[in-house]
Write an enzyme that holds these catalytic residues in place. Structure first.
Site, short mmCIF file in Angstrom:
data_model
loop_
_atom_site.label_atom_id
_atom_site.label_comp_id
_atom_site.label_asym_id
_atom_site.label_seq_id
_atom_site.Cartn_x
_atom_site.Cartn_y
_atom_site.Cartn_z
N ARG A 1 0.86 -1.20 0.00
CA ARG A 1 0.00 0.00 0.00
C ARG A 1 0.89 1.23 0.00
O ARG A 1 0.62 2.20 -0.70
CB ARG A 1 -0.96 0.01 1.20
CG ARG A 1 -1.68 1.34 1.36
CD ARG A 1 -2.94 1.31 2.21
NE ARG A 1 -2.88 0.43 3.36
CZ ARG A 1 -2.11 0.64 4.45
NH1 ARG A 1 -1.36 1.72 4.53
NH2 ARG A 1 -2.10 -0.24 5.43
N TYR B 1 -17.07 16.05 -15.89
CA TYR B 1 -17.31 14.60 -15.93
C TYR B 1 -18.33 14.25 -14.85
O TYR B 1 -18.20 14.68 -13.70
CB TYR B 1 -15.99 13.87 -15.69
CG TYR B 1 -16.13 12.37 -15.59
CD1 TYR B 1 -16.40 11.60 -16.71
CD2 TYR B 1 -16.03 11.72 -14.36
CE1 TYR B 1 -16.55 10.23 -16.61
CE2 TYR B 1 -16.17 10.35 -14.26
CZ TYR B 1 -16.43 9.61 -15.39
OH TYR B 1 -16.58 8.26 -15.28
N ASP C 1 -7.81 18.34 -14.59
CA ASP C 1 -8.10 16.99 -15.07
C ASP C 1 -7.67 16.95 -16.53
O ASP C 1 -8.30 17.54 -17.40
CB ASP C 1 -9.61 16.72 -14.90
CG ASP C 1 -10.01 15.31 -15.35
OD1 ASP C 1 -9.26 14.70 -16.14
OD2 ASP C 1 -11.09 14.84 -14.92
N LYS D 1 -8.36 5.87 -19.45
CA LYS D 1 -8.69 6.35 -20.79
C LYS D 1 -7.46 6.31 -21.69
O LYS D 1 -6.96 5.24 -21.96
CB LYS D 1 -9.32 7.74 -20.69
CG LYS D 1 -10.33 7.90 -19.54
CD LYS D 1 -11.59 7.07 -19.73
CE LYS D 1 -12.47 6.99 -18.48
NZ LYS D 1 -12.84 8.26 -17.86
C1 LIG Z 1 -13.35 8.69 -16.61
C2 LIG Z 1 -13.07 10.05 -16.13
C3 LIG Z 1 -12.87 10.31 -14.78
C4 LIG Z 1 -13.00 9.23 -13.71
O1 LIG Z 1 -12.00 8.28 -13.82
P1 LIG Z 1 -12.18 6.72 -13.40
O2 LIG Z 1 -10.88 6.12 -13.79
O3 LIG Z 1 -13.35 6.21 -14.16
O4 LIG Z 1 -12.42 6.72 -11.93
C5 LIG Z 1 -12.58 11.60 -14.41
N1 LIG Z 1 -12.48 12.59 -15.32
C6 LIG Z 1 -12.67 12.38 -16.63
C7 LIG Z 1 -12.55 13.51 -17.59
C8 LIG Z 1 -12.96 11.10 -17.08
O5 LIG Z 1 -13.18 10.90 -18.39
#
Ligand SMILES: *Cc1c(COP(=O)(O)O)cnc(C)c1O
Length: 385
Positions: free
Chosen positions: A51, A103, A175, A200
């Site tokens: 962890r 998101y 983000d 992604k």
């Molecule tokens: C998918 C996504 C998230 C969340 O991420 P997870 O890996 O699904 O927890 C946050 N911000 C954006 C822009 C995303 O596309």
């Protein structure tokens, strides 16, 4: 090898990594272990418990820091777990200013989880910095920004917001999931924290759920590391390995995502049955100039609204697609289509949604790296029906 001498397309492959010390393995091995033998109490080789740290995760964290031009990377079990750690820097009474077309899961985390702990969130259209300034007071501790925004593809001027944040001594987190460091590097533009859903584009193959943070400042990295270890939502070794492997081809994939994205956006814009296409590469996109300045290219994410269509018509189009898969998520090698009103943004109230343009007939595409002619033919048959 010092990363600082490498260009981006080499950092994706070599950044923060060297052959494994044990046997010279070129890829960091998957250290599938929870604990590590000690020669004497406290006598270990830098790893005590997975962890706190695991060598495969450390390799990923170093790679992330390198490609985002930061000094410290932290890998989490998901993008939302990474965001969760950032919000835990705050205290009850603190306020956050966030992008309004956010998101859906981020919105849910802010409103449904953290608001009850006494943190207040303001959702504003950030292309107008006066709107941000209007919400700043002595309790404002964090600006949370997403660009390009999801799913409306608004582009926010990171540098401009960072000047405002610095002036008021507020942390700025970006983000960077949609753009990836191939297209834009927020830390170079003045942000304090970069966040990724590595699920992604960084992973890039729709086979893993992982999140990431990258920062420059040691003190901030230590506070986030403390939360990562204390809360425990860490990225496992197998998932770390998969994202590391994904990052090695990030630049090649992104180049093709951008080429295909451009072709699909231009095709849709000319289509007689399409009312509106949202893609920051169009010269008439309201934030095109900012996009040109802060991004290398315009990416493979596109949203569009068919003419005279409602909820059911949009659902029919996404159901008719054959090469595009109807699915949540984005950023994989395969093309995906989604219907935000019923999928990614269903957790946002309809009035909130429509205020930012997420109408019932909006369709979002994550354009993959297939042959673009197959993608266009697929759209042609689905929209034509
Ligand atoms: C998918 C996504 C998230 C969340 O991420 P997870 O890996 O699904 O927890 C946050 N911000 C954006 C822009 C995303 O596309």
């Amino acid at each position: 090898m010092s990363d600082n001498n490498l260009r981006f397309n080499s950092k994706t492959i070599h950044g923060g990594q060297e052959p494994d010390k044990a046997y010279g393995a070129v890829m960091p091995p998957i250290y599938q272990t929870s604990t590590y033998a000690q020669s004497t109490p406290g006598g270990h080789k830098g790893f005590e418990y997975s962890r706190s740290a695991n060598p495969t995760r450390t390799a990923l964290e170093n790679s992330l820091a390198s490609i985002e031009s930061g000094n410290f990377g932290l890998a989490f079990a998901s993008g939302l777990a990474a965001m969760d750690a950032v919000i835990k820097l705050l205290n009850p009474g603190d306020e956050v200013i966030s992008t309004n077309d956010l998101y859906g899961g981020s919105y849910r985390l802010f409103k449904k989880v953290f608001e009850k702990f006494g943190i207040t969130f303001h959702f504003v259209g950030m292309h107008d910095s006066h709107k941000i300034e209007a919400h700043i007071n002595e309790n404002t501790k964090l600006i949370w920004l997403e660009t390009p925004t999801n799913p409306m593809m608004n582009v926010i001027d990171i540098e401009k917001v960072s000047v405002l944040a610095k002036k008021h001594n507020i942390l700025l987190a970006v983000d960077n999931t949609f753009a990836t460091p191939y297209l834009q590097r927020p830390l170079e533009l003045g942000a304090d924290i970069v966040m990724h859903s590595a699920t992604k584009y960084l992973g890039g193959h729709s086979d893993v759920v992982v999140g990431a943070l990258v920062v420059k400042e040691k003190e901030l990295a230590e506070r986030l590391y403390f939360i990562q270890n204390a809360s425990g939502a860490v990225c496992g070794p197998m998932d770390s390995f998969l994202v590391l492997r994904g990052i090695k081809t990030l630049h090649v994939r992104m180049q093709r995502h951008c080429e295909n994205g451009r072709a699909v956006a231009q095709y849709l814009a000319k289509h007689p049955k399409i009312k509106k296409v949202y893609w920051p590469g169009f010269e008439n996109h309201p934030n095109h100039e900012v996009a040109k300045r802060q991004m290398r290219d315009f990416g493979g994410m596109i949203s569009f609204v068919p003419k005279g269509a409602g909820y059911e018509d949009a659902v029919k189009i996404v159901e008719n697609l054959r090469v595009f898969t109807l699915a949540e998520s984005l950023g994989g090698v395969e093309s995906l289509a989604g219907h935000p009103a019923s999928m990614t943004h269903a957790s946002i109230p309809k009035e909130e949604r429509e205020k930012s343009g997420v109408v019932d007939s909006l369709i979002r595409l994550s354009v993959g790296i297939e042959d673009v002619n197959d993608l266009i033919a697929d759209l042609e048959q689905a929209i034509g029906q």
